[in-house]
Design a protein around this motif. Structure first.
Motif, PDB file in Angstrom:
ATOM      1  N   SER A  17     145.760  35.779  70.477  1.00 61.99           N
ATOM      2  CA  SER A  17     145.811  35.205  69.139  1.00 61.99           C
ATOM      3  C   SER A  17     145.307  33.773  69.077  1.00 61.99           C
ATOM      4  O   SER A  17     145.074  33.246  68.009  1.00 61.99           O
ATOM      5  CB  SER A  17     147.256  35.236  68.615  1.00 61.99           C
ATOM      6  N   LEU A  62     153.514  32.956  68.267  1.00 59.42           N
ATOM      7  CA  LEU A  62     153.384  32.001  67.161  1.00 59.42           C
ATOM      8  C   LEU A  62     152.553  30.803  67.586  1.00 59.42           C
ATOM      9  O   LEU A  62     151.675  30.340  66.838  1.00 59.42           O
ATOM     10  CB  LEU A  62     154.768  31.550  66.697  1.00 59.42           C
ATOM     11  N   ARG A  65     148.958  31.689  67.594  1.00 60.68           N
ATOM     12  CA  ARG A  65     148.424  31.812  66.236  1.00 60.68           C
ATOM     13  C   ARG A  65     148.202  30.440  65.603  1.00 60.68           C
ATOM     14  O   ARG A  65     147.202  30.219  64.897  1.00 60.68           O
ATOM     15  CB  ARG A  65     149.376  32.650  65.380  1.00 60.68           C
ATOM     16  N   ALA A  69     144.619  28.731  64.477  1.00 60.94           N
ATOM     17  CA  ALA A  69     144.397  28.150  63.148  1.00 60.94           C
ATOM     18  C   ALA A  69     143.978  26.688  63.218  1.00 60.94           C
ATOM     19  O   ALA A  69     143.777  26.051  62.174  1.00 60.94           O
ATOM     20  CB  ALA A  69     145.667  28.282  62.308  1.00 60.94           C
ATOM     21  N   ARG A 249     156.787  38.770  62.426  1.00 63.50           N
ATOM     22  CA  ARG A 249     155.411  38.490  61.975  1.00 63.50           C
ATOM     23  C   ARG A 249     155.346  38.100  60.507  1.00 63.50           C
ATOM     24  O   ARG A 249     154.544  37.236  60.121  1.00 63.50           O
ATOM     25  CB  ARG A 249     154.534  39.715  62.250  1.00 63.50           C
ATOM     26  N   ALA A 250     156.156  38.732  59.661  1.00 70.04           N
ATOM     27  CA  ALA A 250     156.097  38.398  58.231  1.00 70.04           C
ATOM     28  C   ALA A 250     156.507  36.945  57.998  1.00 70.04           C
ATOM     29  O   ALA A 250     155.865  36.227  57.220  1.00 70.04           O
ATOM     30  CB  ALA A 250     157.005  39.348  57.449  1.00 70.04           C
ATOM     31  N   THR A 251     157.556  36.501  58.670  1.00 67.82           N
ATOM     32  CA  THR A 251     157.985  35.108  58.526  1.00 67.82           C
ATOM     33  C   THR A 251     156.942  34.161  59.099  1.00 67.82           C
ATOM     34  O   THR A 251     156.661  33.103  58.524  1.00 67.82           O
ATOM     35  CB  THR A 251     159.346  34.904  59.212  1.00 67.82           C
ATOM     36  N   HIS A 252     156.376  34.522  60.230  1.00 67.29           N
ATOM     37  CA  HIS A 252     155.327  33.683  60.813  1.00 67.29           C
ATOM     38  C   HIS A 252     154.092  33.642  59.906  1.00 67.29           C
ATOM     39  O   HIS A 252     153.428  32.602  59.797  1.00 67.29           O
ATOM     40  CB  HIS A 252     154.958  34.188  62.208  1.00 67.29           C
ATOM     41  N   ASP A 253     153.769  34.766  59.259  1.00 68.50           N
ATOM     42  CA  ASP A 253     152.659  34.769  58.299  1.00 68.50           C
ATOM     43  C   ASP A 253     152.909  33.765  57.181  1.00 68.50           C
ATOM     44  O   ASP A 253     152.007  33.005  56.780  1.00 68.50           O
ATOM     45  CB  ASP A 253     152.489  36.164  57.688  1.00 68.50           C
ATOM     46  N   ALA A 254     154.146  33.768  56.663  1.00 67.92           N
ATOM     47  CA  ALA A 254     154.491  32.842  55.580  1.00 67.92           C
ATOM     48  C   ALA A 254     154.399  31.391  56.050  1.00 67.92           C
ATOM     49  O   ALA A 254     153.921  30.513  55.316  1.00 67.92           O
ATOM     50  CB  ALA A 254     155.901  33.148  55.064  1.00 67.92           C
ATOM     51  N   LEU A 256     152.466  30.175  58.457  1.00 71.85           N
ATOM     52  CA  LEU A 256     151.051  29.813  58.615  1.00 71.85           C
ATOM     53  C   LEU A 256     150.388  29.587  57.263  1.00 71.85           C
ATOM     54  O   LEU A 256     149.556  28.672  57.105  1.00 71.85           O
ATOM     55  CB  LEU A 256     150.328  30.900  59.403  1.00 71.85           C
ATOM     56  N   SER A 257     150.735  30.388  56.273  1.00 74.70           N
ATOM     57  CA  SER A 257     150.168  30.201  54.926  1.00 74.70           C
ATOM     58  C   SER A 257     150.609  28.868  54.335  1.00 74.70           C
ATOM     59  O   SER A 257     149.816  28.145  53.716  1.00 74.70           O
ATOM     60  CB  SER A 257     150.606  31.356  54.015  1.00 74.70           C
TER      61      SER A 257
END
Length: 575
Positions: A17, A62, A65, A69, A249-254, A256-257
């Protein structure tokens, strides 16, 4: 120049990642740095103990990722936890000092002057308790499952310990992981439920039904309003069990956004980057430790512990049990390695593919690797690394699936003088069996399962509705099926294969010393292959079965871990 030095001095190496973590050390703390070109860096301040143990792979993913980014990332273990040095006098002031040292180290490594702190659990309380809103380096703050009340957290730890086990009478502990007493005492006095905070940007991931965590978001003030609040709905799946844990992953996605919108990484470096040292060592009482990367492109990770006073010829490879990271259940990997150093023996506690810091090989990112040939290859790679470092005499050990990996890798390792499988649950793998079934299955003899089903206490609990009898019936049916002719023929073939494996190792002079808890499920398998009590192992030079009393499969009791450590020290020190 070894591979670790090459990684430290060269360009960033890609992981699945982002960039692979480089081992670093500072102020008695072990950490990993993920390089990236951004002008804004991220400092990850973790939680502790069992929660951190379960989330080790998630933290690595994380960090990768974030680096992908564009954010340089540093993460580390608090004093007295993980791979960091023990400090008997550790308190929150000491943890705060380590936090400050981590920030300085991140600035040195990345060249960044703006830092976002991403903190989880106790780490969030640590950051908020010492927060300076006017700190020029602070670009933002993100809190995941933040501890808002120290007393509440300590009560939660007690409740978790009752479920998981591994509590201690004189300390706050879960699964044998002990919170330093000074930290526990200071933490009990932290109450942030009415405190107001001002930060440039803020993010909170609150666990479901945790009102104090949700309320914190409203008291984290930023120039654009309160903190962004999201539900940490995937928290429980990330901490329930290290082998079954899934990254949130969903929390980590949030997260990162939010970062991309609120605090972009940028690209211009504000000042020259300080050169990374060739190696970062931790020096403790009688030992020296350094994080190392090995195998192709530094894919695998380990911590090499060496005696401080003299050069060691013998080294022990410590393989993972299941997906337990290299620190080990109840921190046994750390304690075992440092204890061996006192006997003049080095040790490499490793993370195999897709476990903890270990990266899977290309093409196997989504594969199940427990009990696979790939993990055996990883053990061989660890042995090759140690031989390259000058260790000509090796002992291989691991528990559960790690026991299987070292036993089956041993024939390929010429320097292996001994292999010590601990609480092994499979001697030879049945290709018809799934790993999920093996983890959830029951390897005890049919009589033991039937005896449990007829235990008056179990029968009473069934009648009360406290136990589902279908679970026992499924176990019993599985053991009955194993007695059918076709299954018996396959079992005899596996028994022959196990005996041939031990015979081949004995013939070349490699000691095989099985170690099992007296009631562990694997004892029956060893006895099936080598007779009652493993008596037939005596036919193979150096082979034995040693039983440890009063323990569970994870070796949670301290006395059991001490027994296993003593066995390993005696074998490794016998060169």
């Amino acid at each position: 120049m070894n591979l670790t030095d090459q990684i430290l001095s060269g360009a960033p190496r890609p992981g699945p990642s982002g960039t692979v973590g480089r081992p670093v050390a500072f102020a008695g703390c072990a950490g990993l740095y993920h390089p990236a070109p951004g002008a804004t860096a991220v400092l990850m301040v973790g939680t502790w103990g069992y929660e951190a143990f379960c989330q080790a792979r998630a933290r690595r993913i994380l960090a990768e990722r974030l680096a992908a980014a564009g954010y340089p990332v540093l993460r580390y273990d608090h004093p007295g936890t993980g791979d960091s040095l023990d400090d008997g006098a550790a308190d929150l002031a000491g943890w705060s000092a380590a936090l400050a040292a981590a920030r300085v180290r991140l600035e040195e490594l990345s060249g960044a002057e703006r830092i976002v702190v991403v903190a989880e659990g106790v780490g969030a309380a640590l950051v908020l308790a010492g927060l300076d809103p006017d700190a020029p380096w602070l670009a933002g703050f993100a809190a995941l499952a933040p501890v808002v009340s120290g007393r509440t957290h300590l009560r939660e730890i007690q409740a978790l310990g009752a479920m998981v086990g591994g509590t201690l009478p004189d300390a706050v502990a879960v699964a044998g992981f002990r919170l330093p007493p000074g930290v526990a005492a200071d933490l009990g006095r932290i109450d942030l439920r009415s405190a107001e905070f001002h930060v440039p940007a803020a993010f909170v991931a609150a666990r479901p039904a945790r009102n104090t965590e949700e309320a914190l978001a409203g008291r984290l003030h930023t120039p654009s309003g309160p903190a962004e609040l999201v539900a940490y709905a995937d928290y429980e799946a990330s901490v329930g069990d290290p082998t079954r844990a899934e990254p949130p992953r969903a929390t980590h996605d949030a997260l990162l956004s939010w970062l991309a919108a609120a605090v972009p990484a940028g690209h211009a470096r504000p000042r020259p980057v300080a050169a990374a040292p060739a190696s970062d060592e931790l020096v403790g009482p009688g030992f020296v430790e350094v994080g190392v990367r090995f195998a192709e492109a530094g894919r695998l990770y380990g911590v090499l512990t060496s005696p401080a006073a003299r050069a060691a010829r013998t080294a022990v490879v410590i393989a993972n049990a299941g997906r337990d990271p290299h620190v080990g259940w109840a921190r046994f990997g750390v304690d075992l390695a440092r204890g061996l150093a006192a006997h003049g023996v080095a040790a490499l506690r490793v993370d195999l593919s897709a476990v903890g810091e270990g990266l899977p090989p290309a093409g196997a990112e989504d594969a199940e690797l427990l009990y696979s040939v790939i993990h055996q290859d990883d053990v061989v790679a660890a042995a090759d690394f140690l031989v390259g470092e000058g260790f000509g005499d090796l002992v291989l050990t691991g528990r559960c699936s790690g026991a299987y990996a070292v036993l089956h890798a041993a024939p390929r390792i010429a320097a292996a003088r001994a292999v010590v499988p601990v609480n092994i649950l499979r001697l030879v793998w049945d290709p018809r069996e799934s790993v999920a079934a093996a983890i959830a299955g029951d390897v005890r003899p049919i009589g033991a399962v039937a005896k449990q089903a007829l235990d008056p206490r179990i029968v009473l609990r069934i009648l009360k509705g406290e136990v589902d009898p279908r679970n026992l019936l499924r176990r019993l049916a599985g053991r009955v099926a194993a007695r059918l002719p076709a299954a018996r023929a396959a079992e005899r073939a596996r028994r022959r294969a196990a005996r041939d494996l031990v015979a081949g190792l004995a013939a070349r002079g490699t000691t095989v010393a099985f170690v099992s808890g007296k009631t562990d499920g694997g004892v029956g398998l060893i006895e099936d292959a080598f007779g009652p009590g493993g008596a037939e192992l005596s036919a193979f030079s150096g082979a034995s079965l040693r039983l440890v009393a009063d323990t569970d499969h994870n070796l949670t009791p301290a006395a059991a871990r001490a027994s296993v450590a003593g066995i390993l020290a005696a074998i490794a020190g016998a060169s």
